[in-house]
Design an enzyme around this catalytic site. Sequence first.
Site, mmCIF file in Angstrom:
data_model
loop_
_atom_site.group_PDB
_atom_site.id
_atom_site.type_symbol
_atom_site.label_atom_id
_atom_site.label_comp_id
_atom_site.label_asym_id
_atom_site.label_seq_id
_atom_site.Cartn_x
_atom_site.Cartn_y
_atom_site.Cartn_z
ATOM 1 N N ASP A 99 -5.803 -8.720 8.292
ATOM 2 C CA ASP A 99 -4.335 -8.129 8.673
ATOM 3 C C ASP A 99 -3.789 -7.147 7.692
ATOM 4 O OD1 ASP A 99 -3.940 -9.864 6.662
ATOM 5 O OD2 ASP A 99 -2.404 -11.192 7.862
ATOM 6 N N ASP B 149 -12.729 17.904 -6.179
ATOM 7 C CA ASP B 149 -12.143 18.608 -4.984
ATOM 8 C C ASP B 149 -11.024 17.597 -4.965
ATOM 9 O OD1 ASP B 149 -11.209 19.477 -2.933
ATOM 10 O OD2 ASP B 149 -13.076 20.098 -1.914
ATOM 11 N N HIS C 218 -10.193 27.868 5.243
ATOM 12 C CA HIS C 218 -9.636 26.887 6.325
ATOM 13 C C HIS C 218 -8.287 27.429 6.069
ATOM 14 C CE1 HIS C 218 -8.810 23.622 3.652
ATOM 15 N NE2 HIS C 218 -10.211 23.793 3.309
ATOM 16 N N GLU D 186 -12.051 26.680 -5.723
ATOM 17 C CA GLU D 186 -11.488 26.617 -4.551
ATOM 18 C C GLU D 186 -9.815 26.797 -4.819
ATOM 19 O OE1 GLU D 186 -11.098 23.210 -1.938
ATOM 20 O OE2 GLU D 186 -10.414 24.144 -0.375
ATOM 21 N N ARG E 157 -18.362 24.706 -6.824
ATOM 22 C CA ARG E 157 -17.550 25.155 -5.976
ATOM 23 C C ARG E 157 -16.004 25.335 -6.622
ATOM 24 N NH1 ARG E 157 -17.787 21.820 -2.304
ATOM 25 N NH2 ARG E 157 -15.984 20.418 -2.657
ATOM 26 N N ASP F 250 -5.212 21.932 -1.909
ATOM 27 C CA ASP F 250 -6.612 21.716 -1.921
ATOM 28 C C ASP F 250 -7.329 22.508 -2.874
ATOM 29 O OD1 ASP F 250 -9.219 21.147 -1.015
ATOM 30 O OD2 ASP F 250 -9.063 22.153 1.017
ATOM 31 N N GLU G 35 -13.053 29.043 -0.756
ATOM 32 C CA GLU G 35 -13.640 27.968 -1.607
ATOM 33 C C GLU G 35 -15.277 28.106 -1.517
ATOM 34 O OE1 GLU G 35 -13.651 24.199 0.435
ATOM 35 O OE2 GLU G 35 -11.891 24.889 1.743
ATOM 36 N N HIS H 243 -21.642 25.837 3.827
ATOM 37 C CA HIS H 243 -20.298 25.497 4.628
ATOM 38 C C HIS H 243 -19.282 26.961 4.806
ATOM 39 C CE1 HIS H 243 -18.021 25.720 0.827
ATOM 40 N NE2 HIS H 243 -18.856 24.793 0.223
ATOM 41 N N HIS I 90 -7.239 20.593 6.366
ATOM 42 C CA HIS I 90 -7.726 21.537 7.456
ATOM 43 C C HIS I 90 -6.556 21.447 8.721
ATOM 44 C CE1 HIS I 90 -11.967 20.167 6.031
ATOM 45 N NE2 HIS I 90 -11.350 20.787 5.211
ATOM 46 N N HIS J 167 -19.475 16.119 0.652
ATOM 47 C CA HIS J 167 -18.264 15.105 1.043
ATOM 48 C C HIS J 167 -18.845 13.669 0.234
ATOM 49 C CE1 HIS J 167 -17.467 17.155 5.095
ATOM 50 N NE2 HIS J 167 -16.791 17.601 4.320
ATOM 51 N N TYR K 195 -24.791 25.219 -3.985
ATOM 52 C CA TYR K 195 -25.438 23.763 -4.075
ATOM 53 C C TYR K 195 -26.917 23.664 -4.171
ATOM 54 C CZ TYR K 195 -20.739 23.708 -2.529
ATOM 55 O OH TYR K 195 -19.260 24.090 -2.100
HETATM 56 N N1 GLY Z 1 -11.341 19.014 0.724
HETATM 57 C C1 GLY Z 1 -11.504 19.475 1.522
HETATM 58 C C2 GLY Z 1 -12.124 21.000 1.819
HETATM 59 O O1 GLY Z 1 -12.075 21.584 0.704
HETATM 60 O O2 GLY Z 1 -12.197 21.465 2.950
HETATM 61 MN MN MN Z 2 -10.768 23.382 1.469
HETATM 62 MN MN MN Z 3 -11.312 20.936 -1.010
#
Ligand code: GLY
Ligand code: MN
Ligand code: MN
Length: 422
Positions: free
Chosen positions: A23, A243, A337, A391, A389, A254, A367, A333, A344, A226, A371
């Site tokens: 709960d 990240d 975004h 970003e 990465r 982000d 970003e 990727h 996003h 992820h 990899y």
């Molecule tokens: N952290 C999600 C992205 O970089 O899109």
């Molecule tokens: Mn991002």
């Molecule tokens: Mn990110």
Amino acid sequence: MAAMGPNSAALIGSPPEILRNGDSSYPYRQCSDLYYLTGFAEPQATVLLRPGADEPYTLFVRPRDAEREIWDGRRAGVEGAVKNFGADKALPASELRGNLAKLIANVDDLYYELGANPAYDEILLAVLDELRRGERRGMRAPRRIVDPRFSLHELRLRKSSEEVEVLRRAAAITSEAHVESMKAAKAGMGENEIEALINYTFRRRGGTGPGYTSIVGGGDNATILHYIENDAELKEGELLLIDAGCEYAFYTADVTRTFPISGRFTEAQKRCYQIVLDSQLQAIAMSKPGATIDELHDCCVRVLTAGMIELGLLQGTVDECIQSGDYKKFYMHRTSHWLGMDVHDVGVYTLDNKPRPMEPGMIVTIEPGLYIAADAEGVPDEYRGIGIRIEDDILITADGYENLTAAVPKTIAEVEAACQRS
Ligand code: GLY
Ligand code: MN
Ligand code: MN
């Protein structure tokens, strides 16, 4: 309401509270659309807009309840909804069903996101049926159900100066957390300890917490896009990819940085890092009104692919490797975004089937990454298990861009300096 046009109504509801297990509920997060319109963060809220009506803005909310407030916390109640949130009229949530027919009767367009929330769908379908059967009494059903997302999300996509200020704050807290992580990380610690430091920094500085689940990946965990387990041990000589973005007052940053756990990049790591950095800096430099997200992506793909060939990860010319899609083995990727209340963020990416030109007030991430899985075939051993990465959050301005997260160290020299403790 100006975007909706005359003789229309909009019905926007909050998502249900969700049980985590047993709960125990997840902490409630108002949906961004409703918060954007109202600033109202409590669950069981519904906003009804009717441009041109005597009381254009009706808010349905949980009523005050002394007993429930002892258990669940304070409520604005119907009085607070009018006094503090600017509603023209407020009613208890339980009265939505009984009042909806007369509130939406005879409009041409009803803005409502069908299918997003079954509880609201059920109420609306029953009310539509009631209106259709009652047409002889002069109350007809709306002529069209219109998805509100397009017009509402066009508004959300272009940030006001107030929104930019809030995002600046989210970016500043996020920057501090990344700097603290660079300073703190060392071999033998757990990824979880760094995640804890990030969460602590976010909350200590007044943020809500992470705007999305943080990724804290050491070594080849960084090659899992992820990765959120965040529980492995940090090892000497490896990189740590973080990240993480702070949500502050419903807006999230982000940011990704990748840095050496021992404080110094190896030569192989430096070569990989510099390629990702070069691609990111070139794409950032292209950011301005009129440029498109596809152009930023193509720029990064080109620089990264040239780098992959140089490192011996791919064979052939840059054009061949792009044409064949071979580069996707190591960069799978997209580059950008929209960013805002949702990580996003909302807003369409194409207009008339063409990539949409960016405008002042829009915020994008840039970003790029590289990899190289530990078990990747046909790659030099020294690059196996390297995941990088970088970003940043880029605000498009009238004459170019502003990097909202420029305070986070990024060049090899800056990152190495930030990793030193003293
Ligand atoms: N952290 C999600 C992205 O970089 O899109
Ligand atoms: Mn991002
Ligand atoms: Mn990110």
